[in-house]
Write an enzyme that holds these catalytic residues in place. Structure first.
Site, PDB file in Angstrom:
ATOM      1  N   HIS A 123     -38.100 -10.062 -16.586  1.00 15.03           N
ATOM      2  CA  HIS A 123     -38.212 -11.333 -17.326  1.00 15.03           C
ATOM      3  C   HIS A 123     -36.892 -12.103 -17.265  1.00 15.03           C
ATOM      4  CE1 HIS A 123     -42.156 -11.550 -19.078  1.00 15.03           C
ATOM      5  NE2 HIS A 123     -42.062 -10.393 -19.712  1.00 15.03           N
ATOM      6  N   CYS A 176     -48.437  -8.042 -21.079  1.00 16.14           N
ATOM      7  CA  CYS A 176     -47.247  -8.837 -21.377  1.00 16.14           C
ATOM      8  C   CYS A 176     -47.624  -9.847 -22.448  1.00 16.14           C
ATOM      9  CB  CYS A 176     -46.782  -9.554 -20.108  1.00 16.14           C
ATOM     10  SG  CYS A 176     -45.340 -10.611 -20.360  1.00 16.14           S
ATOM     11  N   LEU A 177     -46.753 -10.016 -23.442  1.00 16.45           N
ATOM     12  CA  LEU A 177     -47.039 -10.974 -24.515  1.00 16.45           C
ATOM     13  C   LEU A 177     -47.142 -12.399 -23.978  1.00 16.45           C
ATOM     14  CD1 LEU A 177     -44.711  -9.537 -27.313  1.00 16.45           C
ATOM     15  CD2 LEU A 177     -47.204  -9.341 -27.181  1.00 16.45           C
ATOM     16  N   GLU A 231     -38.812  -5.841 -18.745  1.00 18.74           N
ATOM     17  CA  GLU A 231     -38.025  -6.837 -19.495  1.00 18.74           C
ATOM     18  C   GLU A 231     -36.857  -7.386 -18.661  1.00 18.74           C
ATOM     19  OE1 GLU A 231     -39.612  -7.775 -21.904  1.00 18.74           O
ATOM     20  OE2 GLU A 231     -40.777  -6.016 -22.455  1.00 18.74           O
ATOM     21  N   GLY A 247     -41.923  -4.670 -26.427  1.00 16.40           N
ATOM     22  CA  GLY A 247     -40.726  -5.179 -25.767  1.00 16.40           C
ATOM     23  C   GLY A 247     -40.798  -6.691 -25.681  1.00 16.40           C
TER      24      GLY A 247
HETATM   25 NI    NI Z   1     -43.580  -9.238 -20.578  1.00 19.55          NI
END
Ligand code: NI
Length: 194
Positions: free
Chosen positions: A154, A108-109, A151, A46
């Protein structure tokens, strides 16, 4: 299509509240394509536009980036049980309702190499638009519900680490500040990179 740079926390861009998309045009579709490229390259499931410092309410999700469901009926059953039907772009998402509890070990990226147990709603209903401006509704359970909530957070400038104690968050923050300029292959499973 272009792989964009993912912003690593802490960064002011990740605290911004994203604005609703008003033009469902080619620029939006390019953004969505770039976001898929960026997410696949980073081996995530995601990605929110916030994470590439674009302040628009756009999310891409692919819970099965390696197409495991085609090879493994158990994966297929699990994805189906969660209400997941394949890769999707989620524009201007609105959380309509949520119920039940689930704790997922999230990553989380934008916080590479870190995972923490986070409690969220197990079932959510989300209204959104596709990249052509067509409205649709999602009825999501399990990891699909977790991913949508992560997401949407975010887009509202909220990180999964914001659910942790200040002490824990500060430890992670110091780690991230140290790691910031390094390229690392952290070995975190794709199913945790939201
Ligand atoms: Ni994330």
């Amino acid at each position: 299509m272009t792989v964009r740079k993912i912003v690593v926390w802490p960064d002011a861009a990740l605290a911004e509240v994203a604005k609703p998309v008003t033009q469902f045009d080619d620029a939006l579709r390019t953004l969505v394509a770039d976001m898929f490229d960026t997410m696949y390259k980073a081996r995530g499931i995601g990605l929110a536009a916030t994470q590439i410092a674009v302040g628009q309410r756009v999310i891409v999700i692919d819970l099965d980036p390696r197409n495991d469901a085609e090879k493994d009926p158990e994966v297929k059953d699990e994805l189906n049980a969660w209400g997941y039907k394949g890769p999707l772009a989620v524009i201007n998402p609105e959380l309509v309702s949520g119920d039940g509890d689930i704790t997922w070990n999230e990553g989380c990226l934008s916080v590479p190499g870190i995972t923490e147990d986070i409690k969220r709603r197990e079932h959510v209903i989300v209204k959104a638009f596709d990249p052509t401006g067509k409205p649709y509704e999602l009825d999501a359970h399990g990891l699909f519900a977790v991913c949508l909530q992560h997401e949407i957070d975010h887009l509202n400038g909220k990180m999964f680490v914001d659910y942790l104690s200040k002490l824990k968050r500060d430890v992670i923050k110091r780690k991230m500040v140290r790691l910031k300029s390094e390229e690392t292959d952290d070995g975190v499973e794709a199913a945790q990179n939201l």
